[in-house]
Design a protein around this motif. Structure first.
Motif, short mmCIF file in Angstrom:
data_model
loop_
_atom_site.label_atom_id
_atom_site.label_comp_id
_atom_site.label_asym_id
_atom_site.label_seq_id
_atom_site.Cartn_x
_atom_site.Cartn_y
_atom_site.Cartn_z
N UNK A 1 0.83 -1.20 0.00
CA UNK A 1 0.00 0.00 0.00
C UNK A 1 0.87 1.25 0.00
N UNK A 2 1.94 1.25 0.81
CA UNK A 2 2.86 2.40 0.84
C UNK A 2 3.52 2.60 -0.52
N UNK A 3 3.92 1.49 -1.14
CA UNK A 3 4.55 1.59 -2.46
C UNK A 3 3.58 2.14 -3.49
N UNK A 4 2.32 1.68 -3.44
CA UNK A 4 1.32 2.16 -4.39
C UNK A 4 1.04 3.64 -4.18
N UNK A 5 0.97 4.09 -2.91
CA UNK A 5 0.74 5.51 -2.62
C UNK A 5 1.90 6.36 -3.09
N UNK A 6 3.13 5.86 -2.91
CA UNK A 6 4.30 6.61 -3.36
C UNK A 6 4.31 6.76 -4.88
N UNK A 7 4.00 5.68 -5.57
CA UNK A 7 3.96 5.74 -7.04
C UNK A 7 2.85 6.67 -7.52
N UNK A 8 1.73 6.68 -6.80
CA UNK A 8 0.63 7.57 -7.18
C UNK A 8 1.04 9.02 -7.00
N UNK A 9 1.77 9.33 -5.92
CA UNK A 9 2.22 10.70 -5.68
C UNK A 9 3.21 11.15 -6.75
N UNK A 10 4.08 10.25 -7.16
CA UNK A 10 5.06 10.59 -8.20
C UNK A 10 4.33 10.91 -9.51
N UNK A 11 3.35 10.09 -9.86
CA UNK A 11 2.60 10.34 -11.09
C UNK A 11 1.83 11.65 -11.02
N UNK A 12 1.34 12.00 -9.84
CA UNK A 12 0.54 13.21 -9.67
C UNK A 12 1.36 14.46 -9.93
N UNK A 13 2.62 14.48 -9.47
CA UNK A 13 3.44 15.68 -9.58
C UNK A 13 4.41 15.64 -10.76
N UNK A 14 4.37 14.61 -11.54
CA UNK A 14 5.24 14.53 -12.71
C UNK A 14 4.70 15.47 -13.79
N UNK A 15 5.63 16.29 -14.41
CA UNK A 15 5.23 17.22 -15.46
C UNK A 15 4.77 16.44 -16.68
N UNK A 16 3.74 16.93 -17.37
CA UNK A 16 3.28 16.22 -18.58
C UNK A 16 4.33 16.33 -19.68
N UNK A 17 4.44 15.36 -20.54
CA UNK A 17 5.42 15.41 -21.63
C UNK A 17 5.06 16.52 -22.61
#
Length: 254
Positions: free
Chosen positions: A201-217
């Motif tokens: 669950x922690x890993x999934x939340x971390x990956x979700x946070x990274x995707x949320x703040x990643x700049x769009x291509x």
């Protein structure tokens, strides 16, 4: 091994399904015939499917002669039955109920089960069973070689000490159901273990946070297009210009 399931003989499919989809819970179903004879038979193609409505499902195959089994005939005629769950104490009697008997013979008498009046349906429950679900037939599907019955649970009986009255969960040391494997093989459920998926669950939340703040291509360019040039920094007004520290330089005029 790779098998084309549809190319197999039905008996081969049964062997594969029954021996690989394990362990299966067992429904010891008690019914009442129009002739007044009590019937009890075990079915391992059985499970609970939902709570709203509360439904359980079981499948019964046809007799070798092609006719419906006593349980199936009684269910279709009365549309009521009781699912009695099986623990270690009544496993031998449950297995005895699987023998083929004439319609006028009651499995209750054969193996020594005691019938107890149900609360909401006409067929009795089995006194020796730790948990009993009183059911009314909701849906019946006929597949020619097998009948599928979906029942709505209308009443529950649980032996004292089986359920925690506060959590309504099974107490582990009070009820040890048995599971069906295949042929005459069964299994115990005494060895239980717990799993913790907190790390996932922690890993999934971390990956979700990274995707949320990643700049769009950057948007793809069409043929012949050029990306807009970056704007140069504007020259500040000389009278109100901020004086940068000695280690920094103002941006150069364009």
């Amino acid at each position: 091994m790779e098998l084309d399931f549809l190319a197999l003989d039905p008996s081969q499919r049964y062997k594969l399904l029954a021996s690989l989809v394990v362990p299966r819970p067992i429904a010891l179903i008690s019914t009442l015939g129009r002739n007044g004879v009590l019937n009890a038979a075990p079915f391992s193609f059985f499970n609970a499917l939902g709570e709203d409505p509360p439904i359980v499902i079981f499948a019964a195959d046809a007799r070798a002669s092609g006719g419906a089994k006593d349980t199936m005939r009684n269910v279709l005629e009365t549309r009521e039955y009781v699912v009695n769950l099986v623990d270690e104490a009544i496993a031998p009697q449950m297995h005895g109920c699987a023998v083929d008997t004439p319609p006028e013979t009651s499995e209750f008498d054969l193996v020594g089960f005691t019938p107890v009046p149900s609360k909401a349906v006409r067929p009795p429950r089995i006194a020796q069973a730790p948990v009993c679900f009183e059911c009314r037939l909701h849906t019946h599907l006929d597949f020619n070689t097998r009948h599928l019955c979906i029942g709505e649970v209308v009443w529950l009986h649980a032996r004292g000490g089986v359920l925690d009255p506060h959590t309504l969960r099974r107490l582990p040391d009070a009820f040890h159901p048995v599971g069906r494997l295949y042929a005459t093989r069964y299994c115990s459920t005494r060895e239980e273990f717990e799993l913790d998926n907190g790390a996932y669950a922690e890993k999934a939340n971390a990956q979700s946070a990274i995707r949320k703040f990643r700049l769009p291509p950057p948007a793809a360019l069409r043929c012949g297009e050029r990306r807009p040039a970056a704007r140069a920094c504007a020259v500040p007004d000389t009278e109100t210009a901020w004086t940068a520290p000695p280690t920094h330089r103002r941006c150069a005029p364009p």
